[in-house]
Design a protein around this motif. Structure first.
Motif, PDB file in Angstrom:
ATOM      1  N   MET A 148       0.808  -1.216   0.000  1.00 13.81           N
ATOM      2  CA  MET A 148       0.000   0.000   0.000  1.00 13.81           C
ATOM      3  C   MET A 148       0.840   1.264   0.000  1.00 13.81           C
ATOM      4  N   GLU A 149       2.035   1.221   0.570  1.00  7.28           N
ATOM      5  CA  GLU A 149       2.904   2.399   0.529  1.00  7.28           C
ATOM      6  C   GLU A 149       3.204   2.787  -0.915  1.00  7.28           C
ATOM      7  N   ASN A 150       3.476   1.796  -1.741  1.00 11.24           N
ATOM      8  CA  ASN A 150       3.753   2.071  -3.153  1.00 11.24           C
ATOM      9  C   ASN A 150       2.477   2.317  -3.937  1.00 11.24           C
ATOM     10  N   THR A 151       1.398   1.642  -3.560  1.00 10.76           N
ATOM     11  CA  THR A 151       0.120   1.845  -4.237  1.00 10.76           C
ATOM     12  C   THR A 151      -0.394   3.261  -4.010  1.00 10.76           C
ATOM     13  N   TYR A 152      -0.213   3.780  -2.823  1.00 12.13           N
ATOM     14  CA  TYR A 152      -0.624   5.157  -2.522  1.00 12.13           C
ATOM     15  C   TYR A 152      -0.004   6.127  -3.513  1.00 12.13           C
ATOM     16  N   ARG A 153       1.273   5.969  -3.759  1.00 11.32           N
ATOM     17  CA  ARG A 153       1.963   6.869  -4.693  1.00 11.32           C
ATOM     18  C   ARG A 153       1.514   6.623  -6.121  1.00 11.32           C
ATOM     19  N   ASP A 154       1.316   5.352  -6.474  1.00  8.41           N
ATOM     20  CA  ASP A 154       0.901   5.024  -7.834  1.00  8.41           C
ATOM     21  C   ASP A 154      -0.477   5.607  -8.148  1.00  8.41           C
ATOM     22  N   VAL A 155      -1.395   5.510  -7.187  1.00  5.34           N
ATOM     23  CA  VAL A 155      -2.743   6.050  -7.385  1.00  5.34           C
ATOM     24  C   VAL A 155      -2.697   7.570  -7.552  1.00  5.34           C
ATOM     25  N   ASN A 156      -1.866   8.237  -6.767  1.00  5.32           N
ATOM     26  CA  ASN A 156      -1.772   9.691  -6.883  1.00  5.32           C
ATOM     27  C   ASN A 156      -1.129  10.131  -8.192  1.00  5.32           C
ATOM     28  N   ILE A 157      -0.159   9.358  -8.678  1.00  4.15           N
ATOM     29  CA  ILE A 157       0.428   9.673  -9.982  1.00  4.15           C
ATOM     30  C   ILE A 157      -0.597   9.444 -11.087  1.00  4.15           C
ATOM     31  N   ALA A 158      -1.393   8.392 -10.947  1.00  4.01           N
ATOM     32  CA  ALA A 158      -2.444   8.127 -11.933  1.00  4.01           C
ATOM     33  C   ALA A 158      -3.439   9.276 -11.989  1.00  4.01           C
ATOM     34  N   LEU A 159      -3.785   9.843 -10.838  1.00  4.61           N
ATOM     35  CA  LEU A 159      -4.671  10.992 -10.800  1.00  4.61           C
ATOM     36  C   LEU A 159      -4.066  12.166 -11.575  1.00  4.61           C
ATOM     37  N   ALA A 160      -2.768  12.384 -11.377  1.00  6.02           N
ATOM     38  CA  ALA A 160      -2.094  13.470 -12.097  1.00  6.02           C
ATOM     39  C   ALA A 160      -2.040  13.195 -13.597  1.00  6.02           C
ATOM     40  N   ASN A 161      -1.774  11.942 -13.970  1.00  7.63           N
ATOM     41  CA  ASN A 161      -1.725  11.597 -15.392  1.00  7.63           C
ATOM     42  C   ASN A 161      -3.096  11.722 -16.050  1.00  7.63           C
ATOM     43  N   GLU A 162      -4.125  11.318 -15.336  1.00  6.66           N
ATOM     44  CA  GLU A 162      -5.474  11.474 -15.873  1.00  6.66           C
ATOM     45  C   GLU A 162      -5.812  12.954 -16.034  1.00  6.66           C
ATOM     46  N   LEU A 163      -5.413  13.746 -15.054  1.00 10.46           N
ATOM     47  CA  LEU A 163      -5.632  15.187 -15.136  1.00 10.46           C
ATOM     48  C   LEU A 163      -4.894  15.785 -16.334  1.00 10.46           C
ATOM     49  N   ALA A 164      -3.680  15.309 -16.606  1.00 12.85           N
ATOM     50  CA  ALA A 164      -2.915  15.810 -17.751  1.00 12.85           C
ATOM     51  C   ALA A 164      -3.647  15.531 -19.063  1.00 12.85           C
ATOM     52  N   MET A 165      -4.214  14.340 -19.187  1.00 10.99           N
ATOM     53  CA  MET A 165      -4.941  14.003 -20.407  1.00 10.99           C
ATOM     54  C   MET A 165      -6.222  14.828 -20.532  1.00 10.99           C
ATOM     55  N   ILE A 166      -6.894  15.066 -19.408  1.00  6.35           N
ATOM     56  CA  ILE A 166      -8.094  15.910 -19.417  1.00  6.35           C
ATOM     57  C   ILE A 166      -7.747  17.334 -19.834  1.00  6.35           C
ATOM     58  N   CYS A 167      -6.648  17.852 -19.276  1.00  4.97           N
ATOM     59  CA  CYS A 167      -6.238  19.217 -19.595  1.00  4.97           C
ATOM     60  C   CYS A 167      -5.887  19.370 -21.070  1.00  4.97           C
ATOM     61  N   GLU A 168      -5.230  18.391 -21.629  1.00  6.77           N
ATOM     62  CA  GLU A 168      -4.919  18.467 -23.061  1.00  6.77           C
ATOM     63  C   GLU A 168      -6.197  18.526 -23.884  1.00  6.77           C
ATOM     64  N   ASP A 169      -7.204  17.755 -23.483  1.00  2.00           N
ATOM     65  CA  ASP A 169      -8.464  17.741 -24.213  1.00  2.00           C
ATOM     66  C   ASP A 169      -9.227  19.058 -24.066  1.00  2.00           C
ATOM     67  N   LEU A 170      -9.068  19.697 -22.899  1.00  2.00           N
ATOM     68  CA  LEU A 170      -9.774  20.954 -22.636  1.00  2.00           C
ATOM     69  C   LEU A 170      -8.968  22.184 -23.046  1.00  2.00           C
ATOM     70  N   GLY A 171      -7.722  21.993 -23.447  1.00  2.00           N
ATOM     71  CA  GLY A 171      -6.886  23.121 -23.820  1.00  2.00           C
ATOM     72  C   GLY A 171      -6.390  23.925 -22.633  1.00  2.00           C
ATOM     73  N   ILE A 172      -6.119  23.221 -21.516  1.00  2.00           N
ATOM     74  CA  ILE A 172      -5.646  23.861 -20.284  1.00  2.00           C
ATOM     75  C   ILE A 172      -4.257  23.325 -19.962  1.00  2.00           C
ATOM     76  N   ASN A 173      -3.426  24.163 -19.371  1.00  2.00           N
ATOM     77  CA  ASN A 173      -2.087  23.751 -18.962  1.00  2.00           C
ATOM     78  C   ASN A 173      -2.166  23.032 -17.609  1.00  2.00           C
ATOM     79  N   VAL A 174      -1.912  21.710 -17.608  1.00  2.00           N
ATOM     80  CA  VAL A 174      -2.039  20.932 -16.367  1.00  2.00           C
ATOM     81  C   VAL A 174      -1.086  21.412 -15.292  1.00  2.00           C
ATOM     82  N   TRP A 175       0.062  21.919 -15.691  1.00  2.00           N
ATOM     83  CA  TRP A 175       1.063  22.340 -14.708  1.00  2.00           C
ATOM     84  C   TRP A 175       0.599  23.581 -13.953  1.00  2.00           C
ATOM     85  N   ASP A 176      -0.168  24.442 -14.632  1.00  2.00           N
ATOM     86  CA  ASP A 176      -0.769  25.579 -13.933  1.00  2.00           C
ATOM     87  C   ASP A 176      -1.845  25.106 -12.962  1.00  2.00           C
TER      88      ASP A 176
END
Length: 419
Positions: free
Chosen positions: A206-234
């Motif tokens: 779970m220690e590693n899963t916790y980090r993996d799930v949070n990275i997945a959230l960020a990666n999903e957000l990056a793909m959403i931002c690209e589709d919406l024309g928003i800078n995910v880093w902002d």
């Protein structure tokens, strides 16, 4: 308190662990089925890359406290540190754990301690290790103490973290847990907490899963931002101004022997319940495919054979470890689709996948991709690179480069998570 310790598996975790125990006066034998690893270690040298480790190993080998063998020897303590890779069907491959356990049975004796450190599915210590050890005829839990104690270290800082990080020890009974705790207290300055084996096994996963799930959230957000024309880093920057929000950074995927593997061990045991965990793994595994789709769009107007240079191939920055690297997965996708790919990185030696000459790797490239944010890539000679490339696009998957500097050299700068 000085013990004779046999550590089975002297790789990225087993070797630093062996060196650490040796440095505190324990007599340690490192066991590995790879004769080259054994021979090199007996000369005081190492076959892996980790800051400070080679000097550390040389010192303890010279002292006589650390040696290596291809077979286990009679000892007071046996620690199993072999790899547990993932099968193609996303199930745990514990064959090396099983074979390592079988190898110590002939030399097991009353009073011994056996510790599993290898990351393993819940139940491995009690349901797999214990029955094998019982073939010795000894009472496991009484004659031989048994437990599980996973490492909590990060490549690049292993020696420091082995000593200073807190540790969890799970025993098949209270006596096993307490005796194993006393053993690790000789090398660990952090707190050591005792529990049962299954709890300790799941904690590691779970220690590693916790980090993996949070990275997945960020990666999903990056793909959403690209589709919406928003800078995910902002979006991430401003969200993380909230006192209770800490969104991780997106990237080209998740690699390594822990984050890319351990969550699947939970899914394997509880497929009907581990929905978020499984979906997060699928999201992170998909990122090389997403990067490929972005590459296809960037180079859609090029009709001739396309060449791509990728900077970095390891699963994280400033190491030589390519296990489960998403960059290697991306390379395979590109080559399967007819792209010519060159990888540049000087830290990996004697690997036919990697070119150690920057300008040669960039020659006639249509696209340069930052795959890994290694420190050595901070100040690349972009003016010189521009002279040898065929195209003029740089794709940054880590938000690492100085955009203005790259643009001033005549490149078009593209960023993951931004259209």
């Amino acid at each position: 308190m000085k013990k004779n310790i046999c550590i089975v598996g002297i790789g990225y975790i087993g070797l630093p662990t062996a060196a650490m125990f040796s440095s505190y006066g324990h007599k340690v034998i490192g066991v590995d089925i790879n004769e080259n690893v054994v021979n090199v270690l007996n000369k005081g040298k190492i076959t892996i890359t980790e800051p400070g480790l080679e000097e550390f190993v040389k010192k303890v080998v010279s002292s006589g406290n650390l040696s290596a063998s291809i077979v286990p020897k009679e000892s007071d303590v046996f620690i199993i540190c072999v790899p547990t890779p993932i099968n193609k069907d996303k199930t745990a491959n514990i064959e090396l754990v099983i074979s390592a356990t079988k190898s110590i049975v002939p030399v097991l004796k009353k009073g011994n301690i056996v510790v599993l450190e290898s990351t393993s599915p819940v139940g491995t210590t009690e349901e797999v290790i214990k029955p094998i050890l019982e073939n010795s005829g000894l009472n496991i839990g009484k004659d031989v103490l048994l437990g599980y104690s996973p490492e909590r270290v990060i490549p690049g800082n292993i020696i420091y973290e082995l000593k200073h990080n807190d540790r969890v020890v799970g025993g098949i009974n209270e006596k096993s847990a307490n005796e194993i705790k006393e053993l690790y207290k000789t090398i660990v300055d952090g707190n050591i907490y005792t529990t049962n084996c299954k709890t300790a096994e799941l904690c590691k996963l779970m220690e590693n899963t916790y980090r993996d799930v949070n990275i997945a959230l960020a990666n999903e957000l990056a793909m959403i931002c690209e589709d919406l024309g928003i800078n995910v880093w902002d979006v991430i920057k401003y969200c993380n101004k909230h006192p209770r929000v800490n969104i991780h950074n997106p990237g080209p995927g998740v690699g390594g022997h822990c984050l890319a593997v351990d969550p699947w061990f939970i899914v394997e045991k509880e497929p009907k319940l581990a929905k978020i965990i499984g979906l997060s793994r699928e999201t992170n595994d998909f990122m090389p495919n997403f990067i490929f789709s972005k590459i296809e769009k960037l180079l859609k107007d090029i009709k001739y054979d396309k060449k791509i240079t990728i900077l970095g191939a390891t699963y994280k920055a400033n190491i030589d470890d390519m296990r489960e690297s998403p960059i290697i997965k991306l390379v395979n996708i590109l080559e399967d689709n007819g792209y010519k790919v060159e990888i540049y990185y000087t830290f990996i030696k004697d690997n036919n996948l990697v070119n150690e000459d920057l300008l040669d790797s960039c020659k006639d490239s249509d696209l340069i991709i930052l795959g890994v944010d290694h420190d050595e890539f901070k100040d690349l000679p972009w003016d010189e690179i521009k002279k040898v490339v065929r195209g003029n696009i740089v794709l940054d998957t880590r938000n690492f480069f100085n955009e203005n500097k790259i643009k001033s050299s005549g490149f078009i700068y593209k960023l993951l998570g931004k259209m």
